[in-house]
Design a protein around this motif. Structure first.
Motif, mmCIF file in Angstrom:
data_model
loop_
_atom_site.group_PDB
_atom_site.id
_atom_site.type_symbol
_atom_site.label_atom_id
_atom_site.label_comp_id
_atom_site.label_asym_id
_atom_site.label_seq_id
_atom_site.Cartn_x
_atom_site.Cartn_y
_atom_site.Cartn_z
ATOM 1 N N ILE A 250 6.205 31.712 20.553
ATOM 2 C CA ILE A 250 4.915 31.084 20.241
ATOM 3 C C ILE A 250 3.828 32.147 20.129
ATOM 4 O O ILE A 250 2.981 32.094 19.231
ATOM 5 N N ASP A 251 3.861 33.128 21.023
ATOM 6 C CA ASP A 251 2.890 34.233 20.952
ATOM 7 C C ASP A 251 2.993 34.962 19.610
ATOM 8 O O ASP A 251 1.966 35.341 19.016
ATOM 9 N N GLU A 252 4.222 35.147 19.130
ATOM 10 C CA GLU A 252 4.414 35.811 17.834
ATOM 11 C C GLU A 252 3.827 34.982 16.693
ATOM 12 O O GLU A 252 3.202 35.519 15.765
ATOM 13 N N ILE A 253 4.038 33.660 16.760
ATOM 14 C CA ILE A 253 3.474 32.771 15.742
ATOM 15 C C ILE A 253 1.955 32.852 15.745
ATOM 16 O O ILE A 253 1.317 32.947 14.684
ATOM 17 N N ILE B 238 -0.829 33.969 12.909
ATOM 18 C CA ILE B 238 -1.959 33.122 12.520
ATOM 19 C C ILE B 238 -3.275 33.875 12.704
ATOM 20 O O ILE B 238 -4.191 33.757 11.873
ATOM 21 N N GLU B 239 -3.376 34.677 13.748
ATOM 22 C CA GLU B 239 -4.595 35.465 13.936
ATOM 23 C C GLU B 239 -4.770 36.477 12.800
ATOM 24 O O GLU B 239 -5.884 36.694 12.310
ATOM 25 N N LYS B 240 -3.676 37.077 12.378
ATOM 26 C CA LYS B 240 -3.751 37.986 11.234
ATOM 27 C C LYS B 240 -4.219 37.236 9.990
ATOM 28 O O LYS B 240 -5.034 37.747 9.210
ATOM 29 N N LEU B 241 -3.731 36.005 9.830
ATOM 30 C CA LEU B 241 -4.156 35.173 8.709
ATOM 31 C C LEU B 241 -5.645 34.851 8.810
ATOM 32 O O LEU B 241 -6.381 34.953 7.815
ATOM 33 N N ASN C 293 -4.440 21.234 14.313
ATOM 34 C CA ASN C 293 -3.609 21.749 15.413
ATOM 35 C C ASN C 293 -2.165 21.274 15.323
ATOM 36 O O ASN C 293 -1.777 20.550 14.404
ATOM 37 N N PHE C 294 -1.371 21.709 16.278
ATOM 38 C CA PHE C 294 0.052 21.360 16.331
ATOM 39 C C PHE C 294 0.237 19.997 17.001
ATOM 40 O O PHE C 294 -0.552 19.606 17.861
ATOM 41 N N TYR C 295 1.307 19.313 16.648
ATOM 42 C CA TYR C 295 1.616 18.035 17.286
ATOM 43 C C TYR C 295 3.129 17.834 17.309
ATOM 44 O O TYR C 295 3.870 18.423 16.523
ATOM 45 N N LYS D 211 -3.672 28.395 22.577
ATOM 46 C CA LYS D 211 -3.756 29.698 21.908
ATOM 47 C C LYS D 211 -4.457 29.569 20.540
ATOM 48 O O LYS D 211 -5.304 30.389 20.173
ATOM 49 N N LEU D 212 -4.067 28.529 19.788
ATOM 50 C CA LEU D 212 -4.659 28.308 18.466
ATOM 51 C C LEU D 212 -6.152 28.020 18.576
ATOM 52 O O LEU D 212 -6.959 28.536 17.779
ATOM 53 N N LYS D 213 -6.514 27.228 19.550
ATOM 54 C CA LYS D 213 -7.931 26.901 19.753
ATOM 55 C C LYS D 213 -8.738 28.148 20.082
ATOM 56 O O LYS D 213 -9.856 28.341 19.571
#
Length: 243
Positions: free
Chosen positions: A138-141, A145-148, A164-166, A187-189
């Motif tokens: 998940i950290d890698e994902i 996303i942060e790079k994006l 967000n994810f669901y 993390k996404l938030k």
């Protein structure tokens, strides 16, 4: 007399031009990006009205739509695919004219984004669910996303909205899955806040609602699910972009 006529004519032309510029500045260049969810794909394999299209109709009804582009959306898209498209400045044809993704990002007043679900569900399918290494996945994902996000912000300085994810219905009874998704969303938030990207929670309207998320093994919503997602995004733009 001629001078007076020229002067009045010039004032009229200038007034019309200023009104045009004022009106144009209020119009919204809407760029939709993302994966299966952004495309409106259903769990039955067909394509229905996407949340982006519902949002487009809403903006059109307010006579605020300048342009809508959804040609960069792709099914089975992963975060690294979109990163590559931006880095390579992918181009599509719209009405016989070439449109690059970087140019679209620069012009966009509103960008919607759904990304990472394919990445996350792939990891869940291949991982040992009792293995804490999934947190590393998940950290890698999130790193991707942060790079994006960094790339998006390099070109777009206006409003960006991410969903967000669901969990799909079949995962709801698995407590470990709940932990994984909570971790991913937190993390996404956090990175959304870091890059001033609007974070919209759609898990609350999809999880535990078989009308919106009808097939237990698929994370793809029904038509009503897409409409409900659009309503959440409309709430966000009404409090930000359209305020």
């Amino acid at each position: 007399m001629k001078l007076k006529t020229v002067l009045i004519g010039s004032i009229i032309v200038l007034t019309v031009f200023l009104i045009y510029l004022t009106t144009l500045d209020k119009l919204i260049f809407f760029l939709a990006l993302g994966d299966d969810l952004a495309s409106g794909k259903t769990p039955y394999g067909n394509r229905d009205t996407s949340y982006n299209e519902y949002l487009k109709y809403y903006i059109e009804e307010k006579n605020l739509l300048e342009k809508y582009i959804d040609g960069f959306i792709a099914e089975d898209y992963r975060t690294t695919d979109l990163i590559r498209d931006i880095e390579d400045n992918k181009k599509i044809m719209i009405e016989n004219k070439e449109q690059s993704i970087k140019n679209a990002l620069i012009k966009a007043d509103l960008v919607t984004l759904s990304i990472g679900m394919n990445d996350l569900y792939y990891k869940l399918n291949v991982a040992n669910l009792n293995n804490n290494e999934l947190y590393d996945h998940i950290d890698e994902i999130i790193e991707d996303i942060e790079k994006l996000f960094e790339l998006l912000r390099k070109y777009c300085k206006e409003d960006i909205i991410v969903t967000n994810f669901y969990r799909s219905t079949i995962l709801l009874e698995n407590d470990k899955m709940k932990e994984y998704f909570n971790y991913a969303n937190e993390k996404l938030k956090n990175i959304s806040e870091k890059y001033n990207i609007h974070y919209v929670e759609i898990d609350k309207i999809l999880e535990n609602n078989t009308k919106n998320l009808p097939m237990g093994t698929s994370f793809l919503p029904s038509r009503s699910g897409y409409e409900e997602i659009s309503k959440e995004i409309i709430k966000k733009i009404n409090s930000t972009l359209l305020k």
